[in-house]
Design an enzyme around this catalytic site. Sequence first.
Site, PDB file in Angstrom:
ATOM      1  N   TYR A 163       0.868  -1.184   0.000  1.00 24.20           N
ATOM      2  CA  TYR A 163       0.000   0.000   0.000  1.00 24.20           C
ATOM      3  C   TYR A 163       0.900   1.228   0.000  1.00 24.20           C
ATOM      4  CZ  TYR A 163      -3.561   3.378   1.297  1.00 24.20           C
ATOM      5  OH  TYR A 163      -4.408   4.460   1.300  1.00 24.20           O
ATOM      6  N   ASP A 244       9.465   3.378   1.052  1.00 28.43           N
ATOM      7  CA  ASP A 244       8.283   4.032   1.594  1.00 28.43           C
ATOM      8  C   ASP A 244       8.317   3.821   3.104  1.00 28.43           C
ATOM      9  OD1 ASP A 244       5.804   4.643   2.609  1.00 28.43           O
ATOM     10  OD2 ASP A 244       4.657   3.676   1.009  1.00 28.43           O
ATOM     11  N   LYS A 271       2.585  10.577   7.788  1.00 26.20           N
ATOM     12  CA  LYS A 271       1.909  10.131   9.014  1.00 26.20           C
ATOM     13  C   LYS A 271       2.321  10.964  10.238  1.00 26.20           C
ATOM     14  CE  LYS A 271      -0.182   6.134   7.578  1.00 26.20           C
ATOM     15  NZ  LYS A 271      -1.622   5.994   7.506  1.00 26.20           N
TER      16      LYS A 271
HETATM   17  N1  PMP Z   1       2.515   4.531   2.404  1.00 24.82           N
HETATM   18  C1  PMP Z   1       2.225   3.719   3.424  1.00 24.82           C
HETATM   19  C2  PMP Z   1       3.163   2.601   3.726  1.00 24.82           C
HETATM   20  C3  PMP Z   1       1.089   3.933   4.193  1.00 24.82           C
HETATM   21  O1  PMP Z   1       0.799   3.113   5.197  1.00 24.82           O
HETATM   22  C4  PMP Z   1       0.254   5.025   3.882  1.00 24.82           C
HETATM   23  C5  PMP Z   1      -1.003   5.319   4.671  1.00 24.82           C
HETATM   24  N2  PMP Z   1      -1.601   4.262   5.294  1.00 24.82           N
HETATM   25  C6  PMP Z   1       0.582   5.830   2.790  1.00 24.82           C
HETATM   26  C7  PMP Z   1       1.727   5.569   2.080  1.00 24.82           C
HETATM   27  C8  PMP Z   1      -0.278   6.980   2.396  1.00 24.82           C
HETATM   28  O2  PMP Z   1      -0.226   8.005   3.333  1.00 24.82           O
HETATM   29  P1  PMP Z   1      -1.424   9.067   3.424  1.00 24.82           P
HETATM   30  O3  PMP Z   1      -2.596   8.335   4.019  1.00 24.82           O
HETATM   31  O4  PMP Z   1      -0.885  10.145   4.299  1.00 24.82           O
HETATM   32  O5  PMP Z   1      -1.692   9.540   2.047  1.00 24.82           O
END
Ligand code: PMP
Length: 442
Positions: A163, A244, A271
Amino acid sequence: MPPVNANLSVAAALTLAREKYAAKNPNSFLAYQRAQAAMPGGNTRSVLHFDPFPLTMVKGVGAQLFDLDGHSYTDFVGEYSAGLFGHSNPVLKAAVHEALELGTVMASPTMLEINFAEAVRMRFPSMELLRFCNSGTEANLMAIVTAIAFTKRRKILVFREAYHGGVMVFSGGGSPINVPFDYVLADYNDTEGVAAGIRQYGDDLAAVIVEPILGAGGNIPGTREFLAALRAETERVGALLIFDEVKTSRCAAGGMQGALGIKPDLTTLGKYLGGGLPVGVFGGRKDVMQRYNHRTADAFKHAGTFNNNVCTMMAGHAALTKVFTPEVADAFAMSCEQFRMGLNDAMAKKSVPVRFTGLGSLIAIHFACKPINRPADIPPVSKTLGQLFHMECIFRSILVAARGDIFVGLAVTPEQMQSLQQAILAFVDDHSGLIEREVIAH
Ligand code: PMP
């Protein structure tokens, strides 16, 4: 307490639990009905929905949340890892108040973004230069388009069940609203398979993007061998490696890249990093990020009205330098990791097929006989048992994520950790027959 639902299937037990939940939460139900007139599904963030309807919250204090029906809960959803600081951290509140006093929309560089950028750069080894944006999704989009433009290649290698944001979802075969990059898919923690894939795509490959711990895919840590192979193989073919670390950067003072000593070309953050306010960061290798320097020929342009909004810049800087300092980050990760290992020991002693994956404060419950090293190791019934666990935790005044994640925050007290542990043990004791039957049958 005698075991409950001893002869029920997990589906039947879940139906009963949902009925009990609905009866206990009439005001949240009314709010849910009202919300549907203005927002599809009554929701503006898909992950927050669970059946029969989600709780509507009214307030948070420390690690406690209070809902519309007058219940209070200890919060182990922790805003899916963004709520690291709890709900009323005094340092962060003061920082936001100060920012509001300064004025929030100055349309100019401020000292605040320099302070915050320096703090992020100091902290994460790969961040030679960086830029701010507004979410983890945006950070990943920027990292990927940067890789495509920098390498002049098109293919992006991603992992099944990963994700990377609302428009880069790779669970269950992907999403119809994914951004249409030229993806190639590989299996997480399959070192040989991915190495072969990277070699195969070679000159066409712009980037490999990876979560050092596969988060939504089950909180499965990448092995050192796997992540090191990604580093070596991308380097060999001239593709960029993107970590990421939107979630995982909280797992050690310098994120997973610091803990593992593996330096990606680009890193994305988000986050918790904004101290509770919206934030995204993408950055990394100087020669790549310099392409955003307007003084260079054919510079890439990167815009965003709120990229340097003063509330986030102020709160994020305070969070990194005054609250989640490197010492706090490491000590917190270690104590959470001991807790997680303690849970696994307790399950082993009880001989029940329950496992807690993750690292430090990022934990997920799974119902499985064998260790979980890849998403395919998670039996399908684990999801339904996780939903039952979620409901039963609510009845014990504990909030975990509906998909079985447990995010521990800094405001959680030792007593609250104990109550989480008790809720887990009680759930397992009450449902051990059902868990064994369902997991072994699958
Ligand atoms: N990358 C990862 C690994 C995530 O867990 C998330 C959010 N759950 C995101 C990107 C996206 O972040 P945002 O919700 O701030 O757009």
